[in-house]
Design a protein around this motif. Structure first.
Motif, mmCIF file in Angstrom:
data_model
loop_
_atom_site.group_PDB
_atom_site.id
_atom_site.type_symbol
_atom_site.label_atom_id
_atom_site.label_comp_id
_atom_site.label_asym_id
_atom_site.label_seq_id
_atom_site.Cartn_x
_atom_site.Cartn_y
_atom_site.Cartn_z
ATOM 1 N N ILE A 1 0.816 -1.213 0.000
ATOM 2 C CA ILE A 1 0.000 0.000 0.000
ATOM 3 C C ILE A 1 0.851 1.265 0.000
ATOM 4 N N ALA A 2 1.796 1.359 0.939
ATOM 5 C CA ALA A 2 2.540 2.602 1.108
ATOM 6 C C ALA A 2 3.705 2.749 0.138
ATOM 7 N N LEU A 3 4.347 1.639 -0.236
ATOM 8 C CA LEU A 3 5.540 1.728 -1.076
ATOM 9 C C LEU A 3 5.235 1.366 -2.528
ATOM 10 N N GLN A 4 4.823 0.118 -2.764
ATOM 11 C CA GLN A 4 4.473 -0.249 -4.141
ATOM 12 C C GLN A 4 3.275 0.546 -4.639
ATOM 13 N N GLY A 5 2.339 0.850 -3.728
ATOM 14 C CA GLY A 5 1.175 1.630 -4.127
ATOM 15 C C GLY A 5 1.543 3.003 -4.644
ATOM 16 N N TRP A 6 2.559 3.613 -4.037
ATOM 17 C CA TRP A 6 3.042 4.907 -4.500
ATOM 18 C C TRP A 6 3.584 4.789 -5.927
ATOM 19 N N ASP A 7 4.340 3.721 -6.178
ATOM 20 C CA ASP A 7 4.885 3.500 -7.521
ATOM 21 C C ASP A 7 3.783 3.185 -8.530
ATOM 22 N N ARG A 8 2.824 2.356 -8.133
ATOM 23 C CA ARG A 8 1.870 1.792 -9.080
ATOM 24 C C ARG A 8 0.641 2.680 -9.287
ATOM 25 N N ILE A 9 0.178 3.350 -8.227
ATOM 26 C CA ILE A 9 -1.041 4.158 -8.323
ATOM 27 C C ILE A 9 -0.716 5.633 -8.469
ATOM 28 N N GLY A 10 0.372 6.066 -7.849
ATOM 29 C CA GLY A 10 0.731 7.481 -7.894
ATOM 30 C C GLY A 10 -0.207 8.315 -7.039
ATOM 31 N N TRP A 11 -0.587 9.479 -7.550
ATOM 32 C CA TRP A 11 -1.474 10.398 -6.821
ATOM 33 C C TRP A 11 -2.658 10.760 -7.709
ATOM 34 N N GLN A 12 -3.381 9.739 -8.137
ATOM 35 C CA GLN A 12 -4.480 9.934 -9.072
ATOM 36 C C GLN A 12 -5.732 10.428 -8.367
ATOM 37 N N GLY A 13 -6.667 10.969 -9.151
ATOM 38 C CA GLY A 13 -7.960 11.365 -8.634
ATOM 39 C C GLY A 13 -8.014 12.797 -8.154
ATOM 40 N N GLY A 14 -9.178 13.160 -7.595
ATOM 41 C CA GLY A 14 -9.393 14.505 -7.087
ATOM 42 C C GLY A 14 -8.811 14.704 -5.701
ATOM 43 N N LEU A 15 -9.236 15.791 -5.061
ATOM 44 C CA LEU A 15 -8.689 16.156 -3.761
ATOM 45 C C LEU A 15 -8.947 15.080 -2.711
ATOM 46 N N ALA A 16 -10.193 14.570 -2.644
ATOM 47 C CA ALA A 16 -10.533 13.552 -1.648
ATOM 48 C C ALA A 16 -9.722 12.280 -1.868
ATOM 49 N N ALA A 17 -9.575 11.881 -3.144
ATOM 50 C CA ALA A 17 -8.816 10.666 -3.446
ATOM 51 C C ALA A 17 -7.355 10.821 -3.051
ATOM 52 N N ARG A 18 -6.785 11.973 -3.336
ATOM 53 C CA ARG A 18 -5.376 12.201 -3.000
ATOM 54 C C ARG A 18 -5.176 12.300 -1.496
ATOM 55 N N TYR A 19 -6.141 12.873 -0.823
ATOM 56 C CA TYR A 19 -6.064 12.956 0.641
ATOM 57 C C TYR A 19 -6.039 11.563 1.254
ATOM 58 N N MET A 20 -6.886 10.655 0.729
ATOM 59 C CA MET A 20 -6.926 9.307 1.284
ATOM 60 C C MET A 20 -5.653 8.536 0.942
ATOM 61 N N LEU A 21 -5.091 8.778 -0.241
ATOM 62 C CA LEU A 21 -3.813 8.147 -0.568
ATOM 63 C C LEU A 21 -2.724 8.611 0.392
ATOM 64 N N MET A 22 -2.765 9.907 0.741
ATOM 65 C CA MET A 22 -1.810 10.422 1.714
ATOM 66 C C MET A 22 -1.987 9.743 3.066
ATOM 67 N N ARG A 23 -3.224 9.575 3.499
ATOM 68 C CA ARG A 23 -3.479 8.915 4.786
ATOM 69 C C ARG A 23 -3.003 7.469 4.766
ATOM 70 N N ASP A 24 -3.234 6.780 3.650
ATOM 71 C CA ASP A 24 -2.797 5.389 3.561
ATOM 72 C C ASP A 24 -1.275 5.282 3.667
ATOM 73 N N ARG A 25 -0.587 6.229 3.055
ATOM 74 C CA ARG A 25 0.873 6.142 2.977
ATOM 75 C C ARG A 25 1.581 6.738 4.179
ATOM 76 N N LYS A 26 0.856 7.518 4.964
ATOM 77 C CA LYS A 26 1.506 8.101 6.139
ATOM 78 C C LYS A 26 1.755 7.041 7.211
ATOM 79 N N ALA A 27 1.143 5.869 7.077
ATOM 80 C CA ALA A 27 1.327 4.818 8.075
ATOM 81 C C ALA A 27 2.795 4.458 8.229
ATOM 82 N N LEU A 28 3.520 4.484 7.123
ATOM 83 C CA LEU A 28 4.943 4.164 7.169
ATOM 84 C C LEU A 28 5.707 5.201 7.981
ATOM 85 N N LEU A 29 5.428 6.473 7.743
ATOM 86 C CA LEU A 29 6.095 7.542 8.478
ATOM 87 C C LEU A 29 5.633 7.582 9.927
ATOM 88 N N ASN A 30 4.356 7.312 10.152
ATOM 89 C CA ASN A 30 3.830 7.302 11.525
ATOM 90 C C ASN A 30 4.566 6.317 12.406
#
Length: 470
Positions: free
Chosen positions: A319-348
């Motif tokens: 989700i956080a690593l391969q997902g960044w490579d494979r999905i990128g930051w697609q979609g509108g504001l809400a979609a990008r916000y949720m991608l950020m939340r999914d990927r912040k788990a690694l930094l958290n």
């Protein structure tokens, strides 16, 4: 004021910087979580004031069904080394499932003789054994693609068209009304996700137990808010149903099968693919009948530290690593916000460990200031009225709120005793997540250097004895 004073002054400075780093990281993440909490409660209040004033709450038993006209549902169960649980799981599924129009396709590898023997021995016309074309393990997505192709051959041979595809794992305890709920909502919805509820494990109150807390919050609050703000709903890999037509379109996009065989989190990516195609997804919490528990899928989660770290590192890697490579930051504001939340788990995971180290260092500084003469000459590590002091007060309040939310959602799902256990389990969960983040990062770097294909890294599964023999 010799060397000890210099060393202590350096220690004071390091502790202050650690506290500042941790406080900023915790504050940013906690304020993000607080926003999610507010969105959830605002939605709950709005629905009580509007929707439920004019419409009675539904339950699964009251939903209309399609009767004999209803098209069948295909259930996909990928299996690698599941001889211990696949028989009881399928037996319980076929005995208890109320919805009659379904066919279970079980994917098994040719070099997994034990699982092959169990599935072949069931001799149930509703269960189809699918032998994967390659020895295992490959990836779960690869196994699911083999099942997809078998389903397509079945449709062509018998002139049928399945209405929906439902994913389950070999250890799932499936609610008897699940397929009825999915049948009712599809095709109005392209994807339906029902809650996943871990079993409480009396022999692993802390490792397996922390999954109770995480899923209680995620599958009560987080998924609801995702749907409310119009973001993609990631499929959980179990208890999720997909419209057959949508899956066919995605299969066409990917060259003939809907699951990317090199993905470790094919379910998560599938939710995003559906959203990108404009498909409507819904997360459904509905009682089996009035006053009864919700329609959920239940299962045992890893009971040892090693198994929990392995499982969570796969999630983080996908989700956080391969997902960044494979999905990128697609979609509108809400979609990008949720991608950020999914990927912040690694930094958290890293921020929380820094916070623990900073707290221990601060506690040690307080002890040193009260016992070492040279330390008494130094100012306080955190001076009253300073910006750092205010920031630490804010993070303390946010932490108390976060723990209260965790206990509340756990208590609503599992009772007051588990709610109390959720408090110390928050620390356990942070340690597991940190170790998983380290392992996920190492696997990502190793895979990037060696260019190796991912494999199915599954954990040992259990099925409840009571359900196996009821």
């Amino acid at each position: 004021m010799g060397d000890p004073y210099v060393w202590l002054a350096g220690y004071w400075l390091l502790t202050r910087e650690l506290l500042l780093l941790a406080a900023v990281g915790v504050a940013v993440s906690s304020l993000d979580d607080l926003l999610f909490d507010m969105l959830y409660f605002a939605r709950q209040i709005w629905r009580r004031m509007t929707v439920y004033r004019v419409r009675r709450r539904s339950d699964a038993r009251s939903l209309p069904d399609g009767g004999t006209r209803s098209a069948p549902i295909a259930v996909f169960v990928p299996a690698w080394d599941e001889a211990e649980v696949i028989g009881p799981m399928l037996g319980a599924f076929t005995r208890r499932m109320i919805f009659p129009h379904y066919r279970v396709f079980v994917g098994v590898y040719p070099n997994d003789a034990a699982t092959l023997r169990v599935v072949a021995g069931l001799a149930d016309p509703r269960i189809a054994l699918v032998v994967v074309e390659r020895d295992g393990p490959t990836t779960k997505a690869h196994c699911l693609n083999a099942i997809w192709r078998a389903m397509c051959r079945h449709e062509e041979a018998y002139g049928v068209r399945f209405k929906a595809i439902v994913l389950h794992d070999a250890e799932d305890v499936v609610h008897p009304r699940e397929l009825g709920v999915i049948d009712y909502l599809i095709p109005a919805k392209a994807m339906v996700q029902l809650p996943v509820v871990p079993f409480a494990d009396a022999e692993s109150r802390w490792i397996a137990g922390h999954y109770l807390d995480e899923f209680a919050e995620s599958h009560t609050k987080d998924m609801v808010v995702r749907e409310a703000i119009g973001a993609a709903i990631p499929a959980a890999g179990v208890a999720c149903g997909f419209e057959r037509a949508m899956m066919g379109w995605i299969a066409d996009d990917l060259g003939g099968a809907p699951f990317d065989p090199i993905s470790l989190t094919e379910d998560y990516e599938l939710g995003h693919r559906i959203h990108a195609r404009g498909g409507k997804a819904i997360f459904v919490r509905i009682p089996g009948r009035a006053g009864a528990p919700h329609v959920t899928t239940r299962e045992h989660f890893p009971a040892t530290l090693e198994a929990a770290v392995r499982q969570k590192s796969r999630w983080l890697l996908g989700i956080a690593l391969q997902g960044w490579d494979r999905i990128g930051w697609q979609g509108g504001l809400a979609a990008r916000y949720m991608l950020m939340r999914d990927r912040k788990a690694l930094l958290n995971a890293l921020v929380v460990i820094v916070a623990y180290v900073a707290a221990l260092a601060y506690a040690a500084a307080i002890v040193l200031k009260g016992t070492v003469p040279d330390a008494r000459l130094l100012p306080a590590v955190v001076e009253p009225g300073s910006a750092l002091h205010g920031l630490l007060r804010l993070t303390t309040i946010l932490l108390a709120w976060r723990l209260a939310m965790r206990m509340m959602f756990t208590g609503r799902q599992h009772g007051i005793i588990e709610a109390v256990r959720a408090l110390p389990r928050a620390f356990i969960g942070n340690i597991v997540n940190f170790l998983a983040a380290l392992r996920a990062s190492a696997l990502y770097v190793r895979g990037a250097i060696r260019k190796t294909a991912p494999v199915w890294e599954k954990t040992a599964h259990r099925f409840p004895e009571k359900l196996a023999h009821d």
